[in-house]
Motif scaffolding. Structure first.
Motif, PDB file in Angstrom:
ATOM      1  N   GLY A 177      -6.603   8.489  -1.120  1.00 31.17           N
ATOM      2  CA  GLY A 177      -6.843   7.095  -1.764  1.00 31.17           C
ATOM      3  C   GLY A 177      -7.598   6.247  -0.958  1.00 31.17           C
ATOM      4  N   VAL A 178      -7.834   5.095  -1.351  1.00 32.67           N
ATOM      5  CA  VAL A 178      -8.494   3.908  -0.295  1.00 32.67           C
ATOM      6  C   VAL A 178      -7.766   3.844   0.745  1.00 32.67           C
ATOM      7  N   PRO A 179      -8.134   3.851   2.077  1.00 32.24           N
ATOM      8  CA  PRO A 179      -7.427   3.656   3.155  1.00 32.24           C
ATOM      9  C   PRO A 179      -6.553   2.046   3.257  1.00 32.24           C
ATOM     10  N   GLY A 180      -5.147   2.261   3.495  1.00 34.80           N
ATOM     11  CA  GLY A 180      -4.509   0.919   3.401  1.00 34.80           C
ATOM     12  C   GLY A 180      -4.155   0.252   2.036  1.00 34.80           C
ATOM     13  N   SER A 181      -4.528   1.108   0.867  1.00 31.45           N
ATOM     14  CA  SER A 181      -4.416   0.709  -0.246  1.00 31.45           C
ATOM     15  C   SER A 181      -3.069   0.531  -0.847  1.00 31.45           C
ATOM     16  N   TYR A 182      -2.774  -0.345  -1.859  1.00 25.62           N
ATOM     17  CA  TYR A 182      -1.411  -0.280  -2.578  1.00 25.62           C
ATOM     18  C   TYR A 182      -1.128   0.728  -3.215  1.00 25.62           C
ATOM     19  N   GLY A 183      -2.176   1.609  -3.710  1.00 26.65           N
ATOM     20  CA  GLY A 183      -1.757   2.919  -4.208  1.00 26.65           C
ATOM     21  C   GLY A 183      -1.391   3.962  -3.471  1.00 26.65           C
ATOM     22  N   MET A 184      -1.928   3.875  -2.007  1.00 25.54           N
ATOM     23  CA  MET A 184      -1.494   4.857  -1.368  1.00 25.54           C
ATOM     24  C   MET A 184      -0.421   4.671  -0.531  1.00 25.54           C
ATOM     25  N   ARG A 185       0.137   3.257  -0.390  1.00 22.46           N
ATOM     26  CA  ARG A 185       1.379   2.871   0.217  1.00 22.46           C
ATOM     27  C   ARG A 185       2.691   3.502  -0.963  1.00 22.46           C
ATOM     28  N   ARG A 186       2.280   3.310  -2.119  1.00 20.39           N
ATOM     29  CA  ARG A 186       3.143   3.492  -3.300  1.00 20.39           C
ATOM     30  C   ARG A 186       3.182   5.091  -3.494  1.00 20.39           C
ATOM     31  N   HIS A 187       2.197   5.747  -3.267  1.00 21.57           N
ATOM     32  CA  HIS A 187       2.250   7.365  -3.326  1.00 21.57           C
ATOM     33  C   HIS A 187       3.008   7.791  -1.976  1.00 21.57           C
ATOM     34  N   ARG A 188       3.034   7.227  -1.068  1.00 17.69           N
ATOM     35  CA  ARG A 188       3.627   7.890   0.237  1.00 17.69           C
ATOM     36  C   ARG A 188       4.921   7.474  -0.053  1.00 17.69           C
ATOM     37  N   ALA A 189       5.204   6.164  -0.479  1.00 19.24           N
ATOM     38  CA  ALA A 189       6.905   5.847  -0.705  1.00 19.24           C
ATOM     39  C   ALA A 189       7.603   6.494  -1.563  1.00 19.24           C
ATOM     40  N   SER A 190       6.710   7.397  -2.715  1.00 19.63           N
ATOM     41  CA  SER A 190       7.197   8.007  -3.705  1.00 19.63           C
ATOM     42  C   SER A 190       7.699   9.341  -3.146  1.00 19.63           C
ATOM     43  N   HIS A 191       7.265   9.803  -1.891  1.00 22.63           N
ATOM     44  CA  HIS A 191       7.566  11.124  -1.234  1.00 22.63           C
ATOM     45  C   HIS A 191       8.869  10.932  -0.866  1.00 22.63           C
ATOM     46  N   GLN A 192       9.447   9.705  -0.465  1.00 29.03           N
ATOM     47  CA  GLN A 192      10.737   9.218   0.174  1.00 29.03           C
ATOM     48  C   GLN A 192      11.910   9.297  -0.986  1.00 29.03           C
ATOM     49  N   HIS A 193      11.270   9.279  -2.370  1.00 33.02           N
ATOM     50  CA  HIS A 193      11.973   9.009  -3.504  1.00 33.02           C
ATOM     51  C   HIS A 193      12.209  10.492  -4.466  1.00 33.02           C
ATOM     52  N   GLY A 194      11.305  11.638  -3.643  1.00 30.05           N
ATOM     53  CA  GLY A 194      11.261  12.773  -4.430  1.00 30.05           C
ATOM     54  C   GLY A 194      10.578  12.801  -5.684  1.00 30.05           C
ATOM     55  N   SER A 195       9.686  11.739  -5.870  1.00 32.13           N
ATOM     56  CA  SER A 195       8.992  11.827  -7.198  1.00 32.13           C
ATOM     57  C   SER A 195       7.378  11.638  -6.788  1.00 32.13           C
ATOM     58  N   ALA A 196       6.792  12.311  -5.816  1.00 31.42           N
ATOM     59  CA  ALA A 196       5.417  12.281  -5.535  1.00 31.42           C
ATOM     60  C   ALA A 196       4.610  13.127  -6.489  1.00 31.42           C
ATOM     61  N   SER A 197       3.604  12.533  -7.101  1.00 33.60           N
ATOM     62  CA  SER A 197       2.712  13.422  -8.091  1.00 33.60           C
ATOM     63  C   SER A 197       2.095  14.083  -7.562  1.00 33.60           C
ATOM     64  N   SER A 198       1.351  15.043  -8.103  1.00 35.35           N
ATOM     65  CA  SER A 198       0.116  15.933  -7.703  1.00 35.35           C
ATOM     66  C   SER A 198      -1.255  15.252  -8.059  1.00 35.35           C
ATOM     67  N   GLY A 199      -1.374  14.057  -8.486  1.00 33.30           N
ATOM     68  CA  GLY A 199      -2.600  13.521  -8.639  1.00 33.30           C
ATOM     69  C   GLY A 199      -3.017  12.640  -7.685  1.00 33.30           C
ATOM     70  N   ARG A 200      -4.258  12.006  -7.658  1.00 38.70           N
ATOM     71  CA  ARG A 200      -4.408  11.377  -6.506  1.00 38.70           C
ATOM     72  C   ARG A 200      -4.377   9.748  -6.796  1.00 38.70           C
ATOM     73  N   ALA A 201      -4.114   9.092  -5.642  1.00 41.88           N
ATOM     74  CA  ALA A 201      -3.784   7.690  -5.570  1.00 41.88           C
ATOM     75  C   ALA A 201      -4.963   6.931  -6.371  1.00 41.88           C
ATOM     76  N   SER A 202      -4.896   6.105  -7.054  1.00 44.82           N
ATOM     77  CA  SER A 202      -6.287   5.572  -7.811  1.00 44.82           C
ATOM     78  C   SER A 202      -6.788   4.513  -7.152  1.00 44.82           C
ATOM     79  N   ASP A 203      -6.105   3.879  -6.117  1.00 48.20           N
ATOM     80  CA  ASP A 203      -6.763   2.785  -5.337  1.00 48.20           C
ATOM     81  C   ASP A 203      -6.339   2.572  -4.133  1.00 48.20           C
TER      82      ASP A 203
END
Length: 109
Positions: free
Chosen positions: A83-109
């Motif tokens: 995703g875009v470096p430092g974006s909300y989408g990347m932070r949200r995606h990385r946080a989803s790893h901690q909750h066990g729900s990371a998707s296989s798609g790309r962060a959109s922003d």
């Protein structure tokens, strides 16, 4: 690369006078982008990718964007999402790893 200077007129060619410091009237940058794409690439993203040397048999566009720093890879547990470096989408995606729900798609922003 040529240095661009706002002229007071919309760069899309519509003839509209625009605000100081602007290049386009609102929304006209997208119109100009669509016109250029249609003229030079047959109006398809796939053709634009191939015309620039990317795609099947060419340079990997995803990897090149990461190399240039315009995208960043998630990097958690070998995750290939980017995703875009430092974006909300990347932070949200990385946080989803901690909750066990990371998707296989790309962060959109």
């Amino acid at each position: 690369m040529t240095t661009l200077n706002p002229s007071g007129w919309c760069y899309c060619g519509c003839g509209s006078e625009i605000a100081p410091g602007a290049f386009f009237r609102q929304g006209h940058d997208k119109k100009a982008d669509a016109d250029l794409n249609a003229i030079h690439h047959g109006d398809t993203v796939a053709q634009r990718i191939v015309d620039r040397g990317y795609g099947p048999g060419g340079v990997n566009l995803h990897e090149r964007a990461i190399e240039l720093g315009v995208r960043e890879r998630c990097g958690i547990d070998d995750c290939n999402v980017s995703g875009v470096p430092g974006s909300y989408g990347m932070r949200r995606h990385r946080a989803s790893h901690q909750h066990g729900s990371a998707s296989s798609g790309r962060a959109s922003d």
